[in-house]
Scaffold this active site. Structure first.
Site, short mmCIF file in Angstrom:
data_model
loop_
_atom_site.label_atom_id
_atom_site.label_comp_id
_atom_site.label_asym_id
_atom_site.label_seq_id
_atom_site.Cartn_x
_atom_site.Cartn_y
_atom_site.Cartn_z
N GLU A 1 -6.75 -20.73 -16.73
CA GLU A 1 -7.18 -21.35 -15.18
C GLU A 1 -8.21 -22.23 -15.39
O GLU A 1 -9.40 -22.08 -15.91
CB GLU A 1 -7.76 -20.27 -14.38
CG GLU A 1 -7.69 -20.71 -12.99
CD GLU A 1 -9.08 -20.66 -12.34
OE1 GLU A 1 -9.31 -20.82 -11.00
OE2 GLU A 1 -10.03 -19.82 -12.88
N ASP B 1 -4.28 3.53 2.67
CA ASP B 1 -5.74 3.44 2.86
C ASP B 1 -5.73 1.98 3.27
O ASP B 1 -6.97 1.52 3.41
CB ASP B 1 -6.57 3.75 1.50
CG ASP B 1 -6.11 2.96 0.50
OD1 ASP B 1 -5.17 2.14 0.55
OD2 ASP B 1 -6.84 3.00 -0.55
N ASP C 1 -1.83 -1.43 -3.83
CA ASP C 1 -2.13 -0.49 -5.34
C ASP C 1 -1.04 -0.67 -6.14
O ASP C 1 -0.10 -1.41 -5.86
CB ASP C 1 -2.31 0.91 -4.87
CG ASP C 1 -1.43 1.49 -3.84
OD1 ASP C 1 -0.16 1.38 -4.00
OD2 ASP C 1 -1.60 2.28 -2.53
N ASP D 1 0.86 -1.12 0.02
CA ASP D 1 -0.13 -0.06 -0.10
C ASP D 1 1.02 1.30 -0.06
O ASP D 1 1.72 1.49 0.86
CB ASP D 1 -0.96 -0.09 1.28
CG ASP D 1 -1.59 1.28 1.43
OD1 ASP D 1 -2.06 1.90 0.60
OD2 ASP D 1 -2.30 1.40 2.52
N ASN E 1 -0.52 4.54 -0.51
CA ASN E 1 -1.33 5.76 -0.29
C ASN E 1 -1.95 5.49 1.04
O ASN E 1 -2.94 6.32 1.48
CB ASN E 1 -2.19 6.22 -1.26
CG ASN E 1 -3.37 5.20 -1.43
OD1 ASN E 1 -3.08 4.10 -0.98
ND2 ASN E 1 -4.64 5.47 -2.22
N ASP F 1 -9.26 -16.34 -16.65
CA ASP F 1 -10.19 -16.69 -15.68
C ASP F 1 -11.12 -17.85 -15.67
O ASP F 1 -12.16 -17.30 -16.65
CB ASP F 1 -10.48 -15.64 -14.75
CG ASP F 1 -11.25 -15.97 -13.59
OD1 ASP F 1 -10.59 -16.54 -12.55
OD2 ASP F 1 -12.42 -15.83 -13.41
#
Ligand code: GLC
Length: 553
Positions: free
Chosen positions: A255, A23, A27, A19, A21, A198
């Site tokens: 997958e 929060d 990210d 992370d 930023n 996926d």
């Protein structure tokens, strides 16, 4: 040969990696910050779990806009910066593309469900009710029926294999095939090097007007109706052709969670427009404790069986020889971490190193889940109610009805549930492990394992991984044929051979020291998890010892 035949893949769950930023959510800037780390360990490819705009019902696998980055992770500028920096370092990036379904918040579905004349109606799968109830009894992977009522037309249901907020696309419709190809091309144009497809084995469904005959459950999960159906390849052919025409070396990593080796071969034949490789979710040599039928197989306690591990890889390696590369993995975001899941006899660095060496030097593409390279365990939660993912909630409801003790349910969840594997990457020893200064979105108890300690210790798991990935790049361990060596039942031994060199990998899965007679005296040790001894061509491996040897021709 394509670049991806030499891929060594690092899987990143972006919400949990780094992370920047503060929060509490990882990210894209966090990925950028750690590109050097990934490169330095020897990886050359990154697979990112979905990063598109999503209501996050299923952590990004429910996409509401495929053409933008979810704002919790960053924006398109961040993405472009990541691509540029990754490519500069020689790292390829593959995006995870959910193709079987969208979010119910996707504009196609919003229009389809509210507008009877919508051109998107046929993008999804619908059926009228039958005798006042669901059109059939098929069960969803996330519990309950695959059918959900259309709130705007109570006579009608739509189909969802996963959460009810993730309606399945109708791949029979050529417009769907084309629209998904357009999404892929958009990202190829932005420089991505391939996709994880996926849940692709689920895009084709059987005739809807039939029930599963599996007894004992109101809505049984019955793969025969919606997994690996023959139409899958037909539906995907045009989509794959479009991608490969646009970018011939785009890596398609399919997958196929329930695929066996024969299915994998079928999906990866080079002239058939499907995938380059497939990854399934069962090649861990696990044997399940089936003594309590009330516990669904996903949550049953498992143990590592060397015998089953050998059989699995001998089968995959031989079936895929001359067709495609197997994928080599100990896990991913959909199951608990390997060190928790396999109920190993003990946990220590030596055993962790043995698992890595035995797995990743086989013929195939290593796919390593973030944190595995430092021996990370899963998060531990304190109470049953801390688990809020669909599968866990379903389990808790069912087992509480059957009067299971909360303590036992908690143990099943902590050992098997996927959320435990999605914890923050442990970068240092600070409160939130260097992941963030704020409490991470997914948080429980962790141990002290962390990158910054392991960098300083030349014997650490991480340093072992670094050497191992370097050795993986040697000709014999990238290109060599694979052959199981018949030896003591407690040793996993294999030979990798090319015309110019050979490699042997030995792993002793027992508490006793074992001897192994080398074929001749030309073998040199390249890596081991302990000191080894070779006397008169006989190598002695300590308990849980492993080593890799090479011989030049
Ligand atoms: C795949 C993903 C899993 C997701 C599902 C639905 O199996 O790995 O995390 O929930 O597809 O998209």
């Amino acid at each position: 040969m394509n670049w991806y035949d030499k891929a060594i893949v690092y899987q990143i769950y972006p919400k949990s990696f780094q992370d920047t930023n503060n929060d509490g959510i990882g990210d894209i800037q966090g990925v950028i910050k750690r590109l050097d780390y990934i490169k330095n360990l020897g990886f050359n490819t990154i697979w990112l779990n979905p990063i598109f705009v999503s209501p996050q019902v299923d952590n990004g696998y429910d996409v509401s806009n495929y053409f933008a980055i979810d704002p919790i992770l960053g924006d398109m500028d961040d993405f472009t910066e990541m691509m540029t920096k990754a490519h500069k370092l020689g790292l390829h990036i593959i995006l995870d593309l959910p193709i079987n379904h969208t979010s119910d918040q996707h504009p196609w579905f919003k229009d389809a469900i509210s507008n009877p004349n919508s051109i998107f109606k046929d993008y999804y799968i619908w059926h009228n009710q039958v005798d006042g109830h669901e059109p059939n009894n098929w069960g969803s992977f996330f519990g309950g029926s695959v059918w959900e009522k259309n709130p705007n037309d109570t006579n009608e249901y739509y189909f969802h294999l996963f959460d009810k907020r993730m309606p399945d696309l109708n791949w029979k419709n050529p417009e769907v095939q084309k629209s998904v190809a357009d999404i892929a091309k958009f990202w190829l144009e932005k420089g991505v090097d391939g996709f994880r497809l996926d849940a692709f084995i689920h895009v084709a469904k059987a005739k809807l007007e039939q029930d599963s005959l599996i007894q004992g459950e109101e809505f049984p999960v019955d793969d025969t109706f919606y997994a690996k159906r023959p139409e899958v390849k037909d539906y995907l052919a045009g989509f794959v052709r479009d991608i490969k025409e646009y970018k011939p070396d785009a890596f398609l990593f399919g997958e196929a969670s329930s695929a066996n080796a024969l299915n994998a071969a079928d999906y990866t034949r080079s002239n058939e427009n499907c995938c380059d490789v497939v990854v399934n979710s069962g090649n861990y040599g696990e044997v399940y404790d089936d003594s309590n039928p009330d516990i669904p197989s996903f949550f049953r306690t498992r143990k590592l069986s060397l015998d089953s591990l050998k059989k699995t890889y001998v089968t995959w390696e031989s079936v895929l020889a001359n067709i495609s590369l197997p994928t080599l993995t100990w896990g991913n975001h959909d199951i608990s971490r390997v060190l928790d899941r396999l109920n190993l006899p003990f946990n220590d660095d030596k055993l962790t190193k043995l698992l890595a060496m035995m797995m990743f030097l086989q013929r195939g593409i290593p796919v390593i889940y973030y944190g595995e390279e430092i021996g990370m365990h899963g998060l531990k939660y304190q109470k049953v109610s801390d688990f809020d993912d669909q599968r866990a909630v379903d389990l808790v409801n069912n087992l509480e009805k059957k009067s299971f003790d909360d303590k036992d349910i908690l143990q099943l969840l902590n050992n098997q549930d996927e959320m435990t594997a999605r914890g923050p990457m442990q970068w240092d020893s600070s409160e939130y492990r260097g992941f963030s200064s704020k409490q991470p979105w997914n948080w429980g108890q962790t141990d002290e394992t962390n990158v910054s300690d392991e960098v300083k210790d030349s014997n650490s798991i991480m340093m072992f991984y670094k050497e191992l990935l370097n050795i993986k790049k040697h000709d014999c361990f990238t290109n060599g044929d694979y052959q199981l060596l018949i030896t003591d039942p407690k040793i996993y031994a294999y030979l990798r051979t090319t015309s110019s060199c050979s490699g042997i990998v030995l792993a002793n899965f027992s508490d006793e020291s074992k001897k192994f007679k080398l074929p001749d005296n030309k073998w040199k040790k390249v890596l081991a998890n302990q000191a080894i001894k070779i006397t008169n061509g006989v190598l002695t491996l300590d308990s849980w010892g492993c080593c890799a040897l090479e011989s030049k021709k």
